[in-house]
Motif scaffolding. Structure first.
Motif, PDB file in Angstrom:
ATOM      1  N   PHE A 174       0.848  -1.203   0.000  1.00 19.49           N
ATOM      2  CA  PHE A 174       0.000   0.000   0.000  1.00 19.49           C
ATOM      3  C   PHE A 174       0.875   1.241   0.000  1.00 19.49           C
ATOM      4  N   THR A 175       0.358   2.321  -0.551  1.00 20.52           N
ATOM      5  CA  THR A 175       1.049   3.614  -0.427  1.00 20.52           C
ATOM      6  C   THR A 175       0.070   4.640   0.152  1.00 20.52           C
ATOM      7  N   VAL A 176       0.631   5.526   0.951  1.00 24.37           N
ATOM      8  CA  VAL A 176      -0.177   6.599   1.539  1.00 24.37           C
ATOM      9  C   VAL A 176       0.569   7.906   1.272  1.00 24.37           C
ATOM     10  N   ILE A 177      -0.107   8.899   0.703  1.00 27.07           N
ATOM     11  CA  ILE A 177       0.548  10.199   0.467  1.00 27.07           C
ATOM     12  C   ILE A 177       0.313  11.103   1.678  1.00 27.07           C
ATOM     13  N   ASN A 178       1.431  11.547   2.276  1.00 29.22           N
ATOM     14  CA  ASN A 178       1.292  12.433   3.424  1.00 29.22           C
ATOM     15  C   ASN A 178       1.321  13.888   2.962  1.00 29.22           C
ATOM     16  N   ASP A 179       0.158  14.311   2.441  1.00 34.24           N
ATOM     17  CA  ASP A 179      -0.016  15.707   2.062  1.00 34.24           C
ATOM     18  C   ASP A 179      -0.694  16.387   3.243  1.00 34.24           C
ATOM     19  N   ASP A 180      -1.862  15.858   3.604  1.00 37.25           N
ATOM     20  CA  ASP A 180      -2.570  16.334   4.785  1.00 37.25           C
ATOM     21  C   ASP A 180      -2.335  15.295   5.895  1.00 37.25           C
ATOM     22  N   TYR A 181      -1.698  15.729   7.005  1.00 40.07           N
ATOM     23  CA  TYR A 181      -1.291  14.786   8.058  1.00 40.07           C
ATOM     24  C   TYR A 181      -2.472  13.962   8.594  1.00 40.07           C
ATOM     25  N   ASN A 182      -3.584  14.639   8.897  1.00 39.16           N
ATOM     26  CA  ASN A 182      -4.719  13.924   9.499  1.00 39.16           C
ATOM     27  C   ASN A 182      -5.326  12.910   8.546  1.00 39.16           C
ATOM     28  N   LEU A 183      -5.332  13.277   7.265  1.00 40.14           N
ATOM     29  CA  LEU A 183      -5.869  12.350   6.264  1.00 40.14           C
ATOM     30  C   LEU A 183      -4.949  11.125   6.136  1.00 40.14           C
ATOM     31  N   ALA A 184      -3.625  11.393   6.129  1.00 45.80           N
ATOM     32  CA  ALA A 184      -2.659  10.287   6.038  1.00 45.80           C
ATOM     33  C   ALA A 184      -2.796   9.381   7.257  1.00 45.80           C
ATOM     34  N   LEU A 185      -2.983   9.994   8.430  1.00 47.94           N
ATOM     35  CA  LEU A 185      -3.131   9.212   9.661  1.00 47.94           C
ATOM     36  C   LEU A 185      -4.383   8.330   9.595  1.00 47.94           C
ATOM     37  N   SER A 186      -5.486   8.913   9.134  1.00 48.61           N
ATOM     38  CA  SER A 186      -6.733   8.131   9.025  1.00 48.61           C
ATOM     39  C   SER A 186      -6.558   6.991   8.031  1.00 48.61           C
ATOM     40  N   SER A 187      -5.871   7.254   6.918  1.00 44.62           N
ATOM     41  CA  SER A 187      -5.670   6.203   5.905  1.00 44.62           C
ATOM     42  C   SER A 187      -4.860   5.061   6.493  1.00 44.62           C
ATOM     43  N   LEU A 188      -3.804   5.421   7.225  1.00 43.99           N
ATOM     44  CA  LEU A 188      -2.959   4.386   7.832  1.00 43.99           C
ATOM     45  C   LEU A 188      -3.739   3.552   8.841  1.00 43.99           C
TER      46      LEU A 188
END
Ligand code: 5GP
Length: 200
Positions: free
Chosen positions: A161-175
């Motif tokens: 999987f890949t997660v783009i850390n553009d918006d920190y909270n969004l990246a955290l939720s995705s993870l």
């Protein structure tokens, strides 16, 4: 059954903050503590952030077959011991590894069911800005890290999987969602890890 989650990213992608937040959020996850020959940074604690050691001590551990993987990263050695994973999975918890992409690929070869997640920066320019703002490295080290990141990013396609850390909270939720999803759906083949451990 326990899982092994591997999180990888070029430095400056916010990986450490994300990983720390996730391990605080989920009691079932425990971070492995890697061994390294790099110097301790201000605020770091030996045995918690890393097991800090001399190159000689690290080489002895290599000779003793203690590492499931070890790499030279930014001119220092880093390695994950078998015991750092097994001590966690023996308690029934899931092991969370924060290591570089080569370590991630090495562990995936031994334990294909380990779950790898690669964190990407929004762009290389943004990555450089973040490294400058972090204030931990010299300009030369930053330039070196950005050019290495450019190369590393090509390997992101080999992660599950890949997660783009553009918006920190969004990246955290995705993870968090990914980890919960995989926890429910997949179990790491620990027998394979144990067999490999015994053969060393
Ligand atoms: P730092 O020195 O900034 O803590 O880490 C530098 C890089 O080494 C990061 O990409 C980090 O994920 C990676 N790293 C940390 N521990 C290990 C390890 O045990 N094995 C490998 N292959 N990389 C590691």
């Amino acid at each position: 059954m326990s899982n092994i989650f591997i999180i990888s990213a070029p430095s400056g992608c916010g990986k450490t903050s994300l990983v720390r937040e996730i391990s605080r959020t989920y009691d079932f996850l425990e971070l492995t503590v890697s061994c390294t020959t790099r110097k301790m940074r201000r605020g770091e604690v030996d045995g918690e952030d890393y097991h800090f050691m001399t190159a000689e001590h690290f080489m002895t551990k290599i000779s003793n077959g203690e590492f499931i993987e070890h790499e030279s990263v930014y001119d220092n050695y880093y390695g994950t011991t078998f015991s750092s994973i097994i001590d966690i999975t023996n308690t029934g918890k899931d092991a969370l590894l924060e290591i570089d992409y080569k370590g991630m690929l090495a562990i995936k070869r031994i334990i294909p069911n380990a779950i790898s997640i690669y964190i990407l920066p929004p762009s290389l320019e943004e990555l450089k800005n973040r490294l400058i703002q972090r204030g931990l490295d010299t300009q030369e080290v930053i330039n070196n890290r950005v050019s290495k990141a450019e190369n590393e990013l090509r390997y992101s396609r080999f992660s599950d999987f890949t997660v783009i850390n553009d918006d920190y909270n969004l990246a955290l939720s995705s993870l968090k969602s990914l980890i919960l999803y995989k926890k429910i759906n997949q179990n790491t083949d620990l027998n394979r890890l144990n067999r490999h451990f015994e053969s060393c």
